[in-house]
Design a protein around this motif. Structure first.
Motif, PDB file in Angstrom:
ATOM      1  N   PHE A 100       0.838  -1.190   0.000  1.00 17.66           N
ATOM      2  CA  PHE A 100       0.000   0.000   0.000  1.00 17.66           C
ATOM      3  C   PHE A 100       0.880   1.249   0.000  1.00 17.66           C
ATOM      4  O   PHE A 100       1.896   1.298   0.678  1.00 17.66           O
ATOM      5  N   TYR A 136       0.851   5.318   0.797  1.00 17.72           N
ATOM      6  CA  TYR A 136       0.145   6.388   1.474  1.00 17.72           C
ATOM      7  C   TYR A 136       0.880   7.710   1.243  1.00 17.72           C
ATOM      8  O   TYR A 136       2.090   7.744   1.011  1.00 17.72           O
ATOM      9  N   LEU A 179      -2.457  10.004   7.351  1.00 17.89           N
ATOM     10  CA  LEU A 179      -2.079   9.286   6.136  1.00 17.89           C
ATOM     11  C   LEU A 179      -3.308   9.030   5.281  1.00 17.89           C
ATOM     12  O   LEU A 179      -4.353   8.623   5.791  1.00 17.89           O
ATOM     13  N   LEU A 181      -4.543   6.881   1.959  1.00 17.99           N
ATOM     14  CA  LEU A 181      -4.184   5.825   1.038  1.00 17.99           C
ATOM     15  C   LEU A 181      -4.261   6.337  -0.391  1.00 17.99           C
ATOM     16  O   LEU A 181      -5.262   6.930  -0.798  1.00 17.99           O
ATOM     17  N   GLU A 186      -7.003   4.983  -5.352  1.00 10.35           N
ATOM     18  CA  GLU A 186      -8.118   5.585  -4.622  1.00 10.35           C
ATOM     19  C   GLU A 186      -8.686   6.744  -5.440  1.00 10.35           C
ATOM     20  O   GLU A 186      -8.024   7.314  -6.324  1.00 10.35           O
ATOM     21  N   ILE A 215       4.655   7.055   2.218  1.00 13.43           N
ATOM     22  CA  ILE A 215       4.957   5.877   3.045  1.00 13.43           C
ATOM     23  C   ILE A 215       4.315   4.644   2.422  1.00 13.43           C
ATOM     24  O   ILE A 215       3.167   4.688   1.985  1.00 13.43           O
ATOM     25  N   ARG A 249       2.049  -6.339   4.136  1.00 11.09           N
ATOM     26  CA  ARG A 249       1.506  -7.131   5.221  1.00 11.09           C
ATOM     27  C   ARG A 249       1.702  -8.631   5.003  1.00 11.09           C
ATOM     28  O   ARG A 249       1.117  -9.202   4.116  1.00 11.09           O
ATOM     29  N   GLU A 281      -0.023  -8.367   9.197  1.00 11.27           N
ATOM     30  CA  GLU A 281      -0.480  -7.039   9.603  1.00 11.27           C
ATOM     31  C   GLU A 281       0.390  -6.020   8.886  1.00 11.27           C
ATOM     32  O   GLU A 281       1.395  -6.374   8.294  1.00 11.27           O
ATOM     33  N   ALA A 282      -0.012  -4.779   8.920  1.00  9.68           N
ATOM     34  CA  ALA A 282       0.684  -3.772   8.140  1.00  9.68           C
ATOM     35  C   ALA A 282       1.971  -3.336   8.811  1.00  9.68           C
ATOM     36  O   ALA A 282       1.974  -2.863   9.940  1.00  9.68           O
ATOM     37  N   PHE A 331       5.199  -0.763   8.118  1.00  7.54           N
ATOM     38  CA  PHE A 331       5.438   0.417   7.317  1.00  7.54           C
ATOM     39  C   PHE A 331       6.912   0.649   7.064  1.00  7.54           C
ATOM     40  O   PHE A 331       7.762   0.358   7.922  1.00  7.54           O
ATOM     41  N   GLY A 332       7.191   1.185   5.886  1.00  6.21           N
ATOM     42  CA  GLY A 332       8.526   1.662   5.614  1.00  6.21           C
ATOM     43  C   GLY A 332       8.775   2.938   6.394  1.00  6.21           C
ATOM     44  O   GLY A 332       7.876   3.482   7.053  1.00  6.21           O
ATOM     45  N   GLY A 381       9.376   5.793   5.220  1.00  2.81           N
ATOM     46  CA  GLY A 381       8.867   6.970   4.549  1.00  2.81           C
ATOM     47  C   GLY A 381       9.897   7.657   3.679  1.00  2.81           C
ATOM     48  O   GLY A 381      11.107   7.506   3.867  1.00  2.81           O
ATOM     49  N   TYR A 421      -0.848   3.141  15.983  1.00  5.16           N
ATOM     50  CA  TYR A 421       0.519   3.324  15.502  1.00  5.16           C
ATOM     51  C   TYR A 421       1.108   4.575  16.137  1.00  5.16           C
ATOM     52  O   TYR A 421       0.391   5.528  16.464  1.00  5.16           O
ATOM     53  N   TYR A 472      -7.108  -8.559   6.251  1.00  4.80           N
ATOM     54  CA  TYR A 472      -7.745  -7.259   6.144  1.00  4.80           C
ATOM     55  C   TYR A 472      -7.232  -6.541   4.912  1.00  4.80           C
ATOM     56  O   TYR A 472      -6.236  -6.910   4.323  1.00  4.80           O
TER      57      TYR A 472
END
Lengths: 112, 116
Positions: free
Chosen positions: A34, A36, A44, A46, A59, A93, A97, A100-101, A103-104, A106, B36, B101
């Motif tokens: 993903f 963002y 954030l 998407l 999106e 960013i 997953r 779960e997500a 994240f890098g 950024g 987060y 999800y």
């Protein structure tokens, strides 16, 4: 936990040029990633869902011809900002997953 | 449409004081819920998540969160705040379906400042 690496951490480019941002999953395979975008002091949003081996899903309101996404392998997705303009300056960013997500770190893009 | 509300844009607490960050969501079913933390110029680090089961979830760095279905809330708490906890905190939800999800929807964030 799983590691997602994003490169570069920051980039400055001239208006009209293109910039490529890489997102790598280091210790797992990511069929979906993903992207963002985060404006200063905002949340954030998407931009798109990157699917390995197929077209990205964008999106509403995100220009797919401006923000090109390529997910050619199970460990790498790239976001290319084409013909960048100052209003594209933002924090980008990625996440991926396994369960779960994650994240890098950024990428701070500044277009001058 | 799904949405996430973090009512407090900015919170200041003294070091050692307790903390509660509020998060409310709007979704027809029970979503997957996340908190987060983001330090300036950095990516996001997952503090904790709720998928199902025990409604009180323990996370990293001494944080916990409680899912309250009747209030559609998932508030984040910490009994004693440390100066290093100063950061931006985001609540996020994702629709739940079998197999995992999909995309995350984020709240606007709460900026936490900690006084010495």
């Amino acid at each position: 936990g799983a590691v997602v690496s994003q490169h570069p951490s920051w980039v400055i480019c001239k208006s009209g040029t293109s910039v490529k941002i890489e997102c790598r999953s280091l210790d797992f395979q990511a069929t979906t990633m993903f992207w963002y975008r985060q404006f200063p002091k905002q949340s954030l949003m998407l931009m798109a869902t990157s699917n390995e081996g197929s077209k990205a899903t964008y999106e509403q309101g995100v220009e797919k011809d401006k923000f090109l996404i390529n997910h050619a392998s199970l460990t790498l997705s790239t976001l290319t900002v084409t013909s960048a303009h100052p209003e594209d300056s933002s924090f980008y960013i990625c996440s991926a997953r396994p369960t779960e997500a994650f994240f890098g770190q950024g990428t701070r893009l500044t277009v001058v | 449409a799904q949405s996430v509300t973090q009512p407090d844009i900015h919170i200041t607490v003294s070091e050692g004081a307790s903390l509660e960050l509020r998060c409310n969501y709007s979704y027809g079913a029970t979503p997957y819920l996340f908190w987060y933390v983001q330090s300036p110029g950095q990516g996001l680090q997952l503090l904790l998540k709720y998928f199902s089961g025990d409604t009180l979830v323990q996370g990293i760095k001494g944080f916990e969160a409680e899912f309250k279905r009747s209030q559609s809330s998932f508030n984040l708490r910490k009994p004693s705040v440390h100066w290093s906890d100063a950061a931006e905190y985001f609540c996020a939800v994702a629709p739940s379906f079998s197999g995992g999800y999909n995309k995350l929807i984020f709240g606007a964030g709460t900026r936490l400042a900690v006084h010495p």
